[in-house]
Motif scaffolding. Structure first.
Motif, PDB file in Angstrom:
ATOM      1  N   ILE A 183      -5.940 -13.477   0.749  1.00  0.00           N
ATOM      2  CA  ILE A 183      -5.775 -12.109   0.372  1.00  0.00           C
ATOM      3  C   ILE A 183      -5.481 -11.761  -1.133  1.00  0.00           C
ATOM      4  O   ILE A 183      -4.716 -12.536  -1.766  1.00  0.00           O
ATOM      5  CB  ILE A 183      -4.272 -11.719   1.125  1.00  0.00           C
ATOM      6  CG1 ILE A 183      -4.501 -11.545   2.633  1.00  0.00           C
ATOM      7  CG2 ILE A 183      -3.736 -10.362   0.595  1.00  0.00           C
ATOM      8  CD1 ILE A 183      -4.984 -10.571   3.172  1.00  0.00           C
ATOM      9  N   THR A 204      -9.720  -9.433   0.955  1.00  0.00           N
ATOM     10  CA  THR A 204      -9.949 -10.860   0.878  1.00  0.00           C
ATOM     11  C   THR A 204     -10.856 -11.504  -0.241  1.00  0.00           C
ATOM     12  O   THR A 204     -11.884 -10.940  -0.105  1.00  0.00           O
ATOM     13  CB  THR A 204      -9.822 -11.687   1.961  1.00  0.00           C
ATOM     14  OG1 THR A 204     -10.809 -11.420   2.490  1.00  0.00           O
ATOM     15  CG2 THR A 204      -8.462 -11.040   3.014  1.00  0.00           C
ATOM     16  N   THR A 225      -7.265  -4.036   3.206  1.00  0.00           N
ATOM     17  CA  THR A 225      -6.991  -5.013   2.935  1.00  0.00           C
ATOM     18  C   THR A 225      -8.384  -5.555   2.222  1.00  0.00           C
ATOM     19  O   THR A 225      -9.331  -5.336   2.671  1.00  0.00           O
ATOM     20  CB  THR A 225      -6.700  -5.933   4.138  1.00  0.00           C
ATOM     21  OG1 THR A 225      -7.608  -6.049   4.854  1.00  0.00           O
ATOM     22  CG2 THR A 225      -5.091  -5.658   4.578  1.00  0.00           C
ATOM     23  N   HIS A 272       0.808  -1.129  -0.104  1.00  0.00           N
ATOM     24  CA  HIS A 272       0.195   0.100  -0.047  1.00  0.00           C
ATOM     25  C   HIS A 272       0.821   1.218   0.101  1.00  0.00           C
ATOM     26  O   HIS A 272       0.243   2.496   0.320  1.00  0.00           O
ATOM     27  CB  HIS A 272      -0.768  -0.064   1.227  1.00  0.00           C
ATOM     28  CG  HIS A 272      -1.893  -1.071   1.146  1.00  0.00           C
ATOM     29  ND1 HIS A 272      -2.890  -1.148   0.102  1.00  0.00           N
ATOM     30  CD2 HIS A 272      -2.386  -2.128   2.003  1.00  0.00           C
ATOM     31  CE1 HIS A 272      -3.538  -2.413   0.287  1.00  0.00           C
ATOM     32  NE2 HIS A 272      -3.169  -2.787   1.577  1.00  0.00           N
ATOM     33  N   HIS A 283      -3.750  -8.971  -3.292  1.00  0.00           N
ATOM     34  CA  HIS A 283      -2.832  -7.682  -2.850  1.00  0.00           C
ATOM     35  C   HIS A 283      -3.183  -6.645  -3.753  1.00  0.00           C
ATOM     36  O   HIS A 283      -2.644  -6.490  -5.138  1.00  0.00           O
ATOM     37  CB  HIS A 283      -1.290  -8.290  -3.286  1.00  0.00           C
ATOM     38  CG  HIS A 283      -1.009  -9.025  -2.026  1.00  0.00           C
ATOM     39  ND1 HIS A 283      -0.713  -8.966  -0.790  1.00  0.00           N
ATOM     40  CD2 HIS A 283      -0.805 -10.564  -2.137  1.00  0.00           C
ATOM     41  CE1 HIS A 283      -0.630 -10.014  -0.195  1.00  0.00           C
ATOM     42  NE2 HIS A 283      -0.523 -11.007  -1.087  1.00  0.00           N
ATOM     43  N   ARG A 332      -7.844  -1.379   7.434  1.00  0.00           N
ATOM     44  CA  ARG A 332      -6.580  -1.848   7.527  1.00  0.00           C
ATOM     45  C   ARG A 332      -6.226  -1.892   5.949  1.00  0.00           C
ATOM     46  O   ARG A 332      -4.933  -2.247   5.581  1.00  0.00           O
ATOM     47  CB  ARG A 332      -6.832  -3.246   7.775  1.00  0.00           C
ATOM     48  CG  ARG A 332      -6.766  -3.509   9.292  1.00  0.00           C
ATOM     49  CD  ARG A 332      -6.414  -4.915   9.920  1.00  0.00           C
ATOM     50  NE  ARG A 332      -6.539  -4.820  11.243  1.00  0.00           N
ATOM     51  CZ  ARG A 332      -7.534  -5.171  11.957  1.00  0.00           C
ATOM     52  NH1 ARG A 332      -8.676  -5.482  11.607  1.00  0.00           N
ATOM     53  NH2 ARG A 332      -7.564  -5.115  13.461  1.00  0.00           N
TER      54      ARG A 332
END
Length: 235
Positions: free
Chosen positions: A157, A152, A150, A76, A159, A148
């Motif tokens: 995960i 999924t 993120t 990130h 990316h 966060r």
């Protein structure tokens, strides 16, 4: 001390010019002249934002290689390409390797500063401590944690870069609704042309397919934009 910015630029005078300007603007700035020198420093301490030239000394595409390496180290980290190479093909290549912005050296320093501020604001807006599951947007097999940063898919995960994260978020927020290119740019707080939007979407699909080869939820509505289609998702 201000936020830590790294500049990777092989022309000393140009690099110093940007360093002096950003230092006056309140940032702590480190300047590196090569991909190798920058990587060695980044392994010791990661900056909060990186500004990279495409051509670095004898490495004509050293900046692209450095961006790939940085993305593997810090998914990130805001990354800006600042380069004299301003063709559409180079810009698409820059976004393809994971940059958040691609700017010409001909732009005014104030424009560069505005893009830096926008990227930091985008990071800060979603770094508030997580209080409950309300920070997580769930749709089908996807979970997007805006605290966060993120994502999924099927508990694996995915990316995504900052720009990719907010483009997906905009699609998922209203499934079935077509988002045009301007709406996706607004969601990502980025200024992108049609080719780079297309490149981003292709890369997003590829990243989802890496964790689920049958992924097909992001649908192209030709002539209009893109939408999240839950009907294309298997059990």
């Amino acid at each position: 001390m201000g936020r830590h910015i790294a500049i990777v630029e092989d022309e000393p005078a140009i690099g110093e010019n940007y360093r002096e300007f950003l230092t006056r603007s309140g940032y702590t700035v480190n300047l590196y002249s090569s991909r190798k020198q920058a990587l060695e420093a980044f392994h010791r301490q990661m900056p909060e934002l990186a500004i990279i030239d495409v051509g670095l000394g004898d490495e004509l595409e050293g900046g692209f290689d450095l961006c790939r390496e940085l993305r593997s180290m810090a998914g990130h980290l805001p990354i800006i390409f600042l380069t004299a190479r301003d063709s559409d093909l180079d810009a698409v290549s820059g976004f393809r390797v994971g940059a958040d912005d691609y700017l010409s050296k001909e732009i005014a320093q104030e424009h560069l500063l505005a893009r830096i501020i926008a990227l930091f604001r985008r990071m800060d807006a979603f770094r508030e401590p997580e209080t409950d599951d309300g920070d997580v947007l769930r749709r089908d097999h996807l979970a997007m944690d805006t605290a966060r940063m993120t994502a999924t898919w099927r508990d694996q995960i995915v990316h995504l870069t900052l720009t990719e994260f907010w483009m997906v978020h905009a699609l998922v927020l209203h499934p079935g609704h077509v988002k045009n290119r301007q709406q996706l740019m607004d969601a990502a707080n980025a200024v992108l042309d049609d080719n780079t939007i297309t490149s981003h979407v292709k890369r997003i699909r590829k990243k989802f397919c890496e964790v689920d080869p049958d992924f097909a939820a992001i649908e192209t509505n030709y002539g209009f934009g893109y939408r999240w289609n839950s009907a294309k998702i298997g059990a």
